[in-house]
Design an enzyme around this catalytic site. Structure first.
Site, PDB file in Angstrom:
ATOM      1  N   CYS A   2     -15.443  -8.693  -1.926  1.00 54.79           N
ATOM      2  CA  CYS A   2     -16.115  -9.950  -1.596  1.00 54.79           C
ATOM      3  C   CYS A   2     -15.271 -10.735  -0.599  1.00 54.79           C
ATOM      4  CB  CYS A   2     -16.376 -10.844  -2.792  1.00 54.79           C
ATOM      5  SG  CYS A   2     -17.443 -10.089  -4.016  1.00 54.79           S
ATOM      6  N   ARG A  28     -14.739  -6.396   3.514  1.00 55.08           N
ATOM      7  CA  ARG A  28     -14.403  -6.670   2.113  1.00 55.08           C
ATOM      8  C   ARG A  28     -15.547  -6.375   1.157  1.00 55.08           C
ATOM      9  NH1 ARG A  28      -9.842  -9.942   1.740  1.00 55.08           N
ATOM     10  NH2 ARG A  28     -10.419 -10.499  -0.370  1.00 55.08           N
ATOM     11  N   TRP A  74     -19.111  -7.460  -2.783  1.00 56.52           N
ATOM     12  CA  TRP A  74     -18.802  -6.115  -3.291  1.00 56.52           C
ATOM     13  C   TRP A  74     -19.105  -6.222  -4.782  1.00 56.52           C
ATOM     14  CZ3 TRP A  74     -15.271  -3.960  -6.815  1.00 56.52           C
ATOM     15  CH2 TRP A  74     -15.080  -2.572  -6.703  1.00 56.52           C
ATOM     16  N   ASN A 100     -15.028 -14.852  -5.084  1.00 50.24           N
ATOM     17  CA  ASN A 100     -14.445 -13.508  -5.020  1.00 50.24           C
ATOM     18  C   ASN A 100     -13.537 -13.364  -6.225  1.00 50.24           C
ATOM     19  OD1 ASN A 100     -13.096 -11.126  -4.304  1.00 50.24           O
ATOM     20  ND2 ASN A 100     -11.614 -12.229  -3.061  1.00 50.24           N
ATOM     21  N   GLY A 101     -13.757 -12.323  -7.025  1.00 51.89           N
ATOM     22  CA  GLY A 101     -12.920 -12.129  -8.205  1.00 51.89           C
ATOM     23  C   GLY A 101     -13.779 -11.715  -9.387  1.00 51.89           C
ATOM     24  N   GLU A 464      -3.410  12.594   1.807  1.00 49.39           N
ATOM     25  CA  GLU A 464      -4.021  11.542   2.625  1.00 49.39           C
ATOM     26  C   GLU A 464      -5.239  12.099   3.381  1.00 49.39           C
ATOM     27  OE1 GLU A 464      -4.035   8.520   2.711  1.00 49.39           O
ATOM     28  OE2 GLU A 464      -4.724   7.922   4.682  1.00 49.39           O
ATOM     29  N   LYS A 468      -9.021  10.569   2.968  1.00 51.55           N
ATOM     30  CA  LYS A 468      -9.843  10.116   4.099  1.00 51.55           C
ATOM     31  C   LYS A 468     -11.199  10.800   4.048  1.00 51.55           C
ATOM     32  CE  LYS A 468      -8.186   7.267   5.111  1.00 51.55           C
ATOM     33  NZ  LYS A 468      -6.926   6.704   4.768  1.00 51.55           N
ATOM     34  N   GLU A 471     -13.389   9.488   1.182  1.00 55.71           N
ATOM     35  CA  GLU A 471     -13.719   8.081   1.379  1.00 55.71           C
ATOM     36  C   GLU A 471     -14.866   7.865   2.367  1.00 55.71           C
ATOM     37  OE1 GLU A 471     -10.167   6.214   2.893  1.00 55.71           O
ATOM     38  OE2 GLU A 471     -10.691   4.297   2.020  1.00 55.71           O
ATOM     39  N   HIS A 487      -1.746  27.758  -9.902  1.00 56.19           N
ATOM     40  CA  HIS A 487      -1.695  27.339 -11.303  1.00 56.19           C
ATOM     41  C   HIS A 487      -3.024  26.777 -11.788  1.00 56.19           C
ATOM     42  CE1 HIS A 487       2.558  28.188 -11.445  1.00 56.19           C
ATOM     43  NE2 HIS A 487       2.725  27.498 -10.324  1.00 56.19           N
ATOM     44  N   LYS A 587     -12.280  -2.987   1.673  1.00 49.23           N
ATOM     45  CA  LYS A 587     -10.964  -2.884   2.295  1.00 49.23           C
ATOM     46  C   LYS A 587      -9.861  -3.401   1.373  1.00 49.23           C
ATOM     47  CE  LYS A 587      -8.225  -2.282   5.838  1.00 49.23           C
ATOM     48  NZ  LYS A 587      -7.934  -0.862   6.094  1.00 49.23           N
TER      49      LYS A 587
HETATM   50  C1  AGP Z   1      -7.359   3.788   2.187  1.00 51.30           C
HETATM   51  O1  AGP Z   1      -8.110   4.376   3.188  1.00 51.30           O
HETATM   52  C2  AGP Z   1      -8.077   2.948   1.245  1.00 51.30           C
HETATM   53  N1  AGP Z   1      -8.884   1.984   1.863  1.00 51.30           N
HETATM   54  C3  AGP Z   1      -7.305   2.471   0.034  1.00 51.30           C
HETATM   55  O2  AGP Z   1      -6.870   3.608  -0.642  1.00 51.30           O
HETATM   56  C4  AGP Z   1      -6.094   1.521   0.252  1.00 51.30           C
HETATM   57  O3  AGP Z   1      -5.054   2.205   0.867  1.00 51.30           O
HETATM   58  C5  AGP Z   1      -5.673   0.959  -1.099  1.00 51.30           C
HETATM   59  O4  AGP Z   1      -6.738   0.214  -1.641  1.00 51.30           O
HETATM   60  C6  AGP Z   1      -4.436   0.099  -1.019  1.00 51.30           C
HETATM   61  O5  AGP Z   1      -4.611  -1.014  -0.204  1.00 51.30           O
HETATM   62  P1  AGP Z   1      -3.389  -1.887   0.248  1.00 51.30           P
HETATM   63  O6  AGP Z   1      -2.518  -1.071   1.124  1.00 51.30           O
HETATM   64  O7  AGP Z   1      -4.005  -3.052   0.987  1.00 51.30           O
HETATM   65  O8  AGP Z   1      -2.676  -2.332  -0.993  1.00 51.30           O
END
Ligand code: AGP
Length: 592
Positions: A2, A28, A74, A100-101, A464, A468, A471, A487, A587
């Protein structure tokens, strides 16, 4: 999680400004959008969906009044519907609130308010706030006091902005465990979830702390502590420009940010003197403990290999959301390093709080003045500029460089700094492979499962790459230590599962090649990432992304991630997904 905005302008309609600002917060949350402005009455336009779509139907900027509030959602409580979209109002539509929260005790409050005759229109936790404010205003309180009393009832986290028809020249804001900043323009005043949202209007920012409230009015900004005393706060000047938060000719922020990475890394490298100053203040630590989430967690894993390799300090990496569940043996000889680009991730902030001065804390952060920078004993800024795409790219490589610089400074092995200077050039070379990566994306875009494998420094890179892909393409992907495949997960490998093997030259190379053979023997198609001189990998891989540099795996993690980011980006676009706004994600994750 949010985004909220509030503003009071001078001789200017608020709705177009609110719309423009809230667009910058779309990273957000993009389940719904809403704007409320106030003149003689409160007018609201809101609906579920992305801002552009809702705006096309509702003309969100066509509302009267020079003050108001706005929100992107969100969803946490209730489906993304029009009814659940913010702003929410009281029974008489004279109070509007964006939030937001998460309000943890909203059910009890709601039940009580219903008993008292309040009528609710949504399934959200937020709606209790305007009704509480209504209740206290009906008892004779003004908007500010009623808001203070209302938040006194709330358990959980909030950043809110509230307006009332009865006080049409006032926006009241408050925060607890969710970010809220205040912007001071020329006779224009703002509150927002973050600074880039209002940069076109002002770069003079005040950061609110938990339990502080802000009152915007025609007369200016007043900030008060939880007892209602006026407090003076420092005004920071942000050096980010409004252009940094624009796409600059690229189709998506993510692609722009991928291409900005060589520059981002150069900027982080300039932080060396600041890092040296911090290291000089350090005592001798005998344990390092990283805490982070998501991509920042992967950067921390590289930190483990570096710190243990260069300084032989035992180093743990703990997911911030798990930090509270392990009996952390923290003492003054431990350095806890929190990695967070936003500086607002609730899990990471909670972990920092749990440290509670038992150990020294260092935050490696992008957003200047964010909450993590105020919680930690020491701060390193990574300086890649604002990152808007939900998928972290340039902040990841900048985090890595900051960790390398820190480890090198702490180890005293400054001769290694030279190796980092060439990385931006290696990154540019990696970016030149874009057309080849597009072809590879086309070939594998319909796969249902992917594996990414690597060893040592390349293991976090593989993780990573998998994150990606999950995501932004919604393809199931696993990032695995190459040696661990046998394993268990090897049972999943067949000719439908592409395997991306991250195999730079170095200590782990030979064994990774054996793992490549194993997956090939089960029918997998292999996409190899390795040196252009690696004839074995070239002959084994079905597709090969070659790196002309011969740098050792210890320094490969920064530029080897680029093809993986591009692969996910192009598969996402080919599947018709908007990589800047993947479903269900946001984000900045400000809930635990
Ligand atoms: C990464 O592509 C994501 N959007 C997510 O994993 C992000 O890295 C994670 O939420 C941590 O965010 P921050 O670095 O702002 O703490």
């Amino acid at each position: 999680m949010c985004g909220i905005i509030g503003c009071i302008l001078y001789n200017k309609k608020a709705a177009p400004v609110l719309l423009n600002c809230v667009k910058k917060l779309e990273y957000r949350g993009y389940d719904s959008v809403g704007i409320a402005t106030s003149s003689s009455i409160i007018k609201i336009k809101k609906d579920s969906g992305k801002i552009d779509d809702v705006h096309e139907n509702l003309n969100l900027d066509d509302l009267p009044g020079d003050m108001g509030i706005a929100h992107v959602r969100w969803a946490t409580h209730g489906l993304p519907t029009k009814e659940n979209s913010h702003p929410h109002t009281d029974c008489k539509n004279k109070i509007a609130v964006v939030h937001n929260g998460i309000i943890e005790n909203y059910k009890e409050i709601r039940d009580q308010l219903i008993k008292e005759g309040h009528q609710f229109k949504s399934e959200t936790d937020t709606e209790v706030i305007p009704h509480l404010i209504e209740k206290y205003m009906d008892m004779g309180n003004d908007l500010e006091s009623a808001t203070r009393l209302a938040i006194g009832n709330i358990e959980g986290s909030y950043a809110i902005a509230a307006i009332s028809r009865d006080e049409p020249n006032k926006v009241v804001g408050a925060r607890k465990e969710s970010p809220l900043i205040v912007g001071k323009g020329n006779r224009e005043y703002f509150i927002a979830s973050d600074a880039p949202a209002i940069l076109e209007h002002t770069n003079k920012i005040i950061y609110l702390e938990d339990h502080e409230m802000v009152i915007l009015s025609d007369e200016g900004i007043e900030i008060k502590d939880s007892d209602g005393n006026v407090i003076k706060k420092e005004i920071f000047t942000i050096d980010w420009t409004p252009d940094m938060a624009k796409k600059g000719g690229y189709d998506h922020f993510m692609l722009k940010e991928i291409h900005e990475q060589p520059e981002a890394v150069k900027n982080t490298l300039k932080e060396i003197n600041e890092i040296k100053k911090i290291v000089q203040k350090f005592k001798k630590f005998n344990r390092i403990c990283f805490v982070a989430c998501g991509t920042s967690y992967h950067a921390s894993l590289i930190g483990k290999y570096l710190f243990e390799g260069l300084i032989a300090i035992p180093t743990d990496v703990i997911l911030a959301s798990e930090f509270g569940y392990s009996a952390e043996a923290l003492d003054e000889n431990t350095l806890v390093i929190a990695i967070t680009q936003s500086g607002e991730t609730a899990d990471t902030l909670k972990a920092l709080k749990l440290v509670n001065h038992k150990a020294k804390t260092l935050a490696i952060v992008n957003v200047v003045g964010s909450t993590a920078t105020r919680e930690a004993d020491y701060v390193i800024y990574i300086r890649p500029g604002p990152e808007i795409g939900v998928a972290a790219t340039k902040t990841y490589v900048s985090q890595l460089v900051a960790i390398y610089l820190l480890a090198i400074c702490m180890s005293g092995k400054e001769e290694l700094l030279e190796k980092l200077q060439n990385i931006p050039d290696y990154m540019r070379n990696a970016l030149e492979k874009e057309d080849l990566i597009k072809e590879i994306a086309m070939k594998y875009k319909d796969a249902k499962d992917f594996f990414f494998i690597g060893r040592g420094f390349s293991y976090p890179t593989a993780m990573e790459g998998a994150l990606k892909l999950k995501e932004i393409t919604y393809i199931h992907a696993e990032g695995y230590a190459a040696g661990e495949l046998k394993h268990g997960p090897l049972a999943l490998i067949d000719d439908d599962v592409p395997v991306v093997a991250v195999a730079p030259p170095g200590k782990s190379h030979e064994k990774t090649l054996s793992n490549v053979e194993e997956v090939k023997a089960r029918g997998a198609h292999v996409i190899g990432l390795g040196s252009s001189e690696d004839e074995v990998l070239k002959s084994e891989a079905h597709d090969m992304i070659e790196f002309e540099d011969k740098i050792d795996e210890m320094f490969s993690s920064i530029h080897y991630v680029i093809p993986l980011q591009l692969l996910s980006y192009y598969i996402s676009v080919m599947k018709g997904i908007d990589p800047d706004h993947p479903k269900n994600l946001a984000k900045c994750v400000t809930v635990e």
